[in-house]
Design a protein around this motif. Structure first.
Motif, short mmCIF file in Angstrom:
data_model
loop_
_atom_site.label_atom_id
_atom_site.label_comp_id
_atom_site.label_asym_id
_atom_site.label_seq_id
_atom_site.Cartn_x
_atom_site.Cartn_y
_atom_site.Cartn_z
N ALA A 29 0.94 -1.17 -0.02
CA ALA A 29 0.00 -0.04 -0.02
C ALA A 29 0.72 1.36 0.04
O ALA A 29 0.54 2.15 -0.78
N PRO A 30 1.98 1.52 0.87
CA PRO A 30 2.69 2.69 0.81
C PRO A 30 3.57 2.96 -0.50
O PRO A 30 3.50 3.90 -0.93
N ALA A 31 4.10 1.63 -0.93
CA ALA A 31 4.80 1.72 -2.38
C ALA A 31 3.84 2.25 -3.56
O ALA A 31 4.18 3.04 -4.25
N ARG A 32 2.58 1.57 -3.37
CA ARG A 32 1.56 2.12 -4.17
C ARG A 32 0.98 3.37 -4.33
O ARG A 32 1.24 4.16 -5.07
N ASP A 45 -2.72 -1.66 -11.67
CA ASP A 45 -3.45 -2.93 -11.57
C ASP A 45 -2.93 -3.92 -12.33
O ASP A 45 -2.52 -3.79 -13.67
N ASN A 46 -2.95 -5.01 -12.11
CA ASN A 46 -2.42 -6.48 -13.07
C ASN A 46 -0.93 -6.33 -13.30
O ASN A 46 -0.69 -6.62 -14.59
N LEU A 47 -0.21 -5.83 -12.41
CA LEU A 47 1.37 -5.70 -12.59
C LEU A 47 1.94 -7.06 -12.88
O LEU A 47 1.45 -8.04 -12.00
N SER A 48 2.89 -7.21 -13.53
CA SER A 48 3.66 -8.49 -13.60
C SER A 48 4.56 -8.59 -12.26
O SER A 48 4.98 -7.52 -11.90
N ALA A 49 5.18 -9.65 -12.07
CA ALA A 49 6.08 -9.67 -10.81
C ALA A 49 7.22 -8.87 -11.46
O ALA A 49 7.76 -8.16 -10.39
N ALA A 50 7.83 -8.86 -12.49
CA ALA A 50 9.03 -8.08 -13.02
C ALA A 50 8.63 -6.44 -13.01
O ALA A 50 9.65 -5.65 -12.56
N GLN A 51 7.34 -6.07 -13.24
CA GLN A 51 7.28 -4.63 -13.18
C GLN A 51 7.11 -4.26 -11.80
O GLN A 51 7.43 -3.31 -11.50
N ALA A 52 6.39 -5.09 -10.81
CA ALA A 52 6.39 -4.57 -9.30
C ALA A 52 7.98 -4.73 -8.77
O ALA A 52 8.00 -3.52 -7.95
N ASP A 53 8.46 -5.68 -9.21
CA ASP A 53 9.86 -5.33 -8.82
C ASP A 53 10.79 -4.27 -9.22
O ASP A 53 11.43 -3.61 -8.24
N ALA A 54 10.64 -4.18 -10.39
CA ALA A 54 11.16 -2.72 -11.08
C ALA A 54 10.79 -1.47 -10.33
O ALA A 54 11.39 -0.63 -10.02
N ILE A 55 9.18 -1.43 -10.07
CA ILE A 55 8.75 -0.14 -9.50
C ILE A 55 9.22 0.07 -8.12
O ILE A 55 9.53 1.04 -7.57
N ARG A 56 9.36 -1.11 -7.41
CA ARG A 56 9.78 -1.06 -5.93
C ARG A 56 11.35 -0.64 -6.06
O ARG A 56 11.85 0.04 -5.01
N SER A 57 12.12 -1.13 -6.77
CA SER A 57 13.53 -0.68 -7.18
C SER A 57 13.51 0.98 -7.41
O SER A 57 14.37 1.57 -6.69
N ILE A 58 12.79 1.15 -8.12
CA ILE A 58 12.71 2.62 -8.45
C ILE A 58 12.24 3.38 -7.44
O ILE A 58 12.96 4.52 -7.08
N LEU A 59 11.53 3.04 -6.69
CA LEU A 59 11.05 3.89 -5.24
C LEU A 59 12.13 3.97 -4.55
O LEU A 59 12.05 5.04 -3.73
N SER A 60 13.04 2.91 -4.20
CA SER A 60 14.10 3.09 -3.29
C SER A 60 15.14 3.67 -3.81
O SER A 60 16.19 4.03 -2.99
N SER A 61 15.17 4.11 -4.90
CA SER A 61 16.43 5.06 -5.20
C SER A 61 15.97 6.57 -5.02
O SER A 61 15.00 7.10 -4.47
N GLY A 67 9.37 9.03 -11.62
CA GLY A 67 8.03 9.09 -12.09
C GLY A 67 8.20 8.90 -13.67
O GLY A 67 7.52 7.89 -14.28
N GLY A 68 9.21 9.25 -14.51
CA GLY A 68 9.56 8.90 -15.62
C GLY A 68 9.97 7.45 -16.01
O GLY A 68 9.54 6.71 -16.95
N GLN A 69 10.72 6.87 -15.07
CA GLN A 69 11.11 5.68 -14.92
C GLN A 69 10.00 4.78 -14.65
O GLN A 69 10.06 3.59 -15.29
N ILE A 70 8.89 5.13 -13.77
CA ILE A 70 7.71 4.31 -13.45
C ILE A 70 7.00 4.27 -14.74
O ILE A 70 6.33 3.09 -14.92
N ARG A 71 6.65 5.50 -15.32
CA ARG A 71 5.93 5.42 -16.60
C ARG A 71 6.61 4.35 -17.66
O ARG A 71 5.92 3.74 -18.22
N SER A 72 7.70 4.38 -17.93
CA SER A 72 8.56 3.36 -18.96
C SER A 72 8.35 2.07 -18.31
O SER A 72 7.85 1.09 -19.42
#
Length: 75
Positions: A29-32, A45-61, A67-72
């Motif tokens: 919930a906090p990451a979302r 919604d309906n993220l793949s595991a790879a997408q969720a991992d990438a977004i978590r990684s981006i958020l921790s950077s 924002g642009g990285q998450i969009r990509s």
């Protein structure tokens, strides 16, 4: 009585661990909330595991263009 209390403790411990397991394709919930703040119109919604991992990684950077990285990742 002692056996009943031990059994109850084991059941409660197992239930707590099972509820901690999340779907790898979902963000916490906090990451979302953080991702939605950075990309307000993003579809999380309906993220793949790879997408969720990438977004978590981006958020921790500490990068400014998160924002642009998450969009990509979402495209």
């Amino acid at each position: 009585m002692k056996r009943l209390m031990i059994a109850t403790a084991l059941v409660l411990a197992a239930a707590g661990t099972a509820s901690a397991v999340t779907d790898p394709g979902e963000l916490s919930a906090p990451a979302r909330m953080e991702a939605q703040r950075l990309v307000p119109n993003g579809d999380f919604d309906n993220l793949s595991a790879a997408q969720a991992d990438a977004i978590r990684s981006i958020l921790s950077s500490d990068e400014d263009a998160r924002g642009g990285q998450i969009r990509s990742v979402l495209n």
